[in-house]
Enzyme design. Structure first.
Site, PDB file in Angstrom:
ATOM      1  N   TYR A 228       0.820  -1.232   0.000  1.00 54.17           N
ATOM      2  CA  TYR A 228       0.000   0.000   0.000  1.00 54.17           C
ATOM      3  C   TYR A 228       0.846   1.272   0.000  1.00 54.17           C
ATOM      4  O   TYR A 228       0.307   2.365   0.034  1.00 54.17           O
ATOM      5  CB  TYR A 228      -0.972   0.007   1.182  1.00 54.17           C
ATOM      6  CG  TYR A 228      -0.361  -0.268   2.551  1.00 54.17           C
ATOM      7  CD1 TYR A 228       0.335   0.719   3.233  1.00 54.17           C
ATOM      8  CD2 TYR A 228      -0.491  -1.518   3.152  1.00 54.17           C
ATOM      9  CE1 TYR A 228       0.891   0.466   4.474  1.00 54.17           C
ATOM     10  CE2 TYR A 228       0.062  -1.783   4.396  1.00 54.17           C
ATOM     11  CZ  TYR A 228       0.748  -0.783   5.056  1.00 54.17           C
ATOM     12  OH  TYR A 228       1.305  -1.035   6.282  1.00 54.17           O
ATOM     13  N   LYS A 229       2.181   1.139  -0.029  1.00 54.55           N
ATOM     14  CA  LYS A 229       3.048   2.320  -0.036  1.00 54.55           C
ATOM     15  C   LYS A 229       3.353   2.685  -1.501  1.00 54.55           C
ATOM     16  O   LYS A 229       2.449   3.097  -2.206  1.00 54.55           O
ATOM     17  CB  LYS A 229       4.286   2.042   0.820  1.00 54.55           C
ATOM     18  CG  LYS A 229       3.874   1.890   2.306  1.00 54.55           C
ATOM     19  CD  LYS A 229       4.986   1.458   3.239  1.00 54.55           C
ATOM     20  CE  LYS A 229       4.480   1.448   4.687  1.00 54.55           C
ATOM     21  NZ  LYS A 229       5.397   0.814   5.614  1.00 54.55           N
TER      22      LYS A 229
HETATM   23  C1  PLP Z   1       4.877   0.250   6.838  1.00 52.61           C
HETATM   24  C2  PLP Z   1       5.746  -0.780   7.466  1.00 52.61           C
HETATM   25  C3  PLP Z   1       5.191  -1.877   8.127  1.00 52.61           C
HETATM   26  C4  PLP Z   1       3.695  -1.995   8.280  1.00 52.61           C
HETATM   27  O1  PLP Z   1       3.308  -3.286   8.574  1.00 52.61           O
HETATM   28  P1  PLP Z   1       1.779  -3.703   8.560  1.00 52.61           P
HETATM   29  O2  PLP Z   1       1.790  -5.073   9.045  1.00 52.61           O
HETATM   30  O3  PLP Z   1       1.293  -3.518   7.154  1.00 52.61           O
HETATM   31  O4  PLP Z   1       1.029  -2.754   9.446  1.00 52.61           O
HETATM   32  C5  PLP Z   1       6.055  -2.839   8.669  1.00 52.61           C
HETATM   33  N1  PLP Z   1       7.398  -2.705   8.556  1.00 52.61           N
HETATM   34  C6  PLP Z   1       7.954  -1.647   7.921  1.00 52.61           C
HETATM   35  C7  PLP Z   1       9.437  -1.551   7.804  1.00 52.61           C
HETATM   36  C8  PLP Z   1       7.145  -0.648   7.372  1.00 52.61           C
HETATM   37  O5  PLP Z   1       7.697   0.401   6.770  1.00 52.61           O
END
Ligand code: PLP
Length: 417
Positions: A228-229
């Site tokens: 989602y990024k």
């Molecule tokens: C954004 C991010 C996450 C997010 O994890 P979710 O399980 O999707 O909430 C985890 N690790 C890193 C390094 C991130 O940048």
């Protein structure tokens, strides 16, 4: 000769045509948070209508046999070329946090005679929590060691390389760190870990779709990452994981569910893993949000990661130049590596009043960056849709907020920024 203006740079931008393939309900909004939640691809709106109306609505349960069952691996294979993985090495499943847990436990079980899991203090907090939890669950007596960055900006590469020995089961780092945007040297660090007999698990959340990644070049063992990024898959879209081909039938899945079973519809009382990447799946795929990952990935593939990286470096460099000339006198410091080869696609600017500035940018200037405590404003640059003019708008807004004294207004810490 004068430096080209942002308008000149936007006019010369080879990726300019991609911007109109995203939804812009408010054309004046400057969105610099695509490293947290990427913008909506127009094609995802059509895909949503199809997966809900045609597939769920009309085909109902028949849709599982008409493509849904294969989707976690098919979209994994679409992501593969963006990260240098081979076909059959990537799957979509669960969240990044859950996938990190699954692969970290798998690696610790595999290296049960080595007690240490290494990470750094620039990692995302969820990754620390998960590695700690995984170390408590895995076979053997594992513990997590967190190595310190020399300056909170650059990764502690020398300390990592010095620490690697036959105690270390697993090295797990974010390839691009979420705060400073430091970009590790994937080849160098992976090769050092392998030379010491350690496995590596890279979190590619802030790297996939933003920087060139070639997992195959050094045989990276394991990765996880968000969709989602920079991949623009939508809020909470399921994550990806990769396992190098020769490890897939060697490592276990600690959350072994029926989607990874050899005969899922045999309803066998005992678990028997299927072979290949599929055995790292656990339960039923979230088809609606999974389907929406593909439009963003298709655009990134079309643009090409080399062109994306070239524009990203030009844009982060441009914003850093504006910081140097206009923002240093206003008390901003650079929280991101100055060397473009060592940074991802976001720029962090630090300021004692960072939170107040961030809130004023959003409320009064239509500029959305991201605040990260204690004192950092993060500008995520998504080269598919951000313009150089966006960066000028952000810089001008920061100048206006600080010269007007708005940044000294008292602020309440908001629950979510
Ligand atoms: C954004 C991010 C996450 C997010 O994890 P979710 O399980 O999707 O909430 C985890 N690790 C890193 C390094 C991130 O940048």
């Amino acid at each position: 000769m004068a430096e080209p203006s942002s308008a000149d740079r936007d006019a010369a931008d080879a990726l300019r045509r991609f911007r109109e393939r995203f939804a812009f309900p408010d054309p004046d909004l400057v969105y610099l948070d695509g490293n947290s939640l990427g913008r909506l691809p127009v094609a995802a709106v059509d895909r949503a209508a199809a997966v809900i109306g045609d597939e769920w609505g009309d085909r109902l349960i028949r849709a599982w046999n008409e493509g849904w069952w294969e989707t976690p691996l098919a979209i994994g294979d679409a992501i593969g070329p963006l990260i240098g993985a081979r076909p059959g090495e990537v799957a979509i499943a669960d969240s990044t946090s859950v996938n990190l847990f699954k692969l970290a436990v798998a690696a610790m079980d595999h290296q049960a005679d080595r007690p240490v899991v290494l990470t750094d203090d620039l990692n995302f907090p969820s990754d620390w929590y998960i590695l700690e939890a995984a170390a408590r669950r895995a076979d053997g007596n594992h513990r997590v060691e967190v190595l310190r960055s020399p300056d909170w900006i650059h990764g502690p590469v020398d300390a990592i390389i010095d620490r690697l020995n036959d105690d270390v089961a697993l090295l797990s780092l974010s390839l691009v760190t979420y705060g400073s945007g430091y970009l590790y040297d994937l080849e160098r660090v992976t090769a050092a870990a392998h030379a010491a007999g350690a496995m590596v698990l890279w979190d590619l959340s802030h790297a996939a779709g933003a920087v060139p990644i070639d997992l195959g070049s050094v045989g990276v063992d394991l990765t996880v990452g968000c969709t989602y990024k920079y991949l623009n898959g939508g809020p909470g879209s399921p994550a990806f994981l990769s396992v190098r081909t020769d490890l897939q039938d060697v490592l276990g899945n600690p959350v072994a569910g029926w989607w990874g079973h050899a005969t899922p519809f045999g309803f066998d009382p005992a678990y028997r893993p299927t072979s290949g990447i599929r055995h790292f799946l656990t339960g039923t795929a979230p088809m609606v949000s999974m389907a929406l990952i593909e439009p963003g990935v298709t655009m990134l593939a079309e643009a090409g990661i080399a062109a994306l990286r070239a524009k990203s470096i030009a844009q982060t460099t441009y914003l850093i130049e504006r910081w140097r000339t206009d923002l240093v006198p206003l008390g901003f410091t650079l929280g991101t590596p100055a060397d473009p080869d060592r940074r991802g696609s976001h720029v962090s600017l630090d300021h004692p009043q960072a939170l107040a500035i961030d809130l004023a940018l959003i409320a009064d200037h239509g500029v959305i960056p991201d605040f990260r405590p204690p004192a950092s404003i993060r500008f995520g640059i998504a080269p598919l849709y951000n313009t150089f003019a966006d960066l000028d708008r952000a810089a001008e807004a920061m100048i206006e907020v600080v010269t007007s004294g708005r940044h000294l207004d008292p602020v309440d810490q908001p629950a979510v920024t």
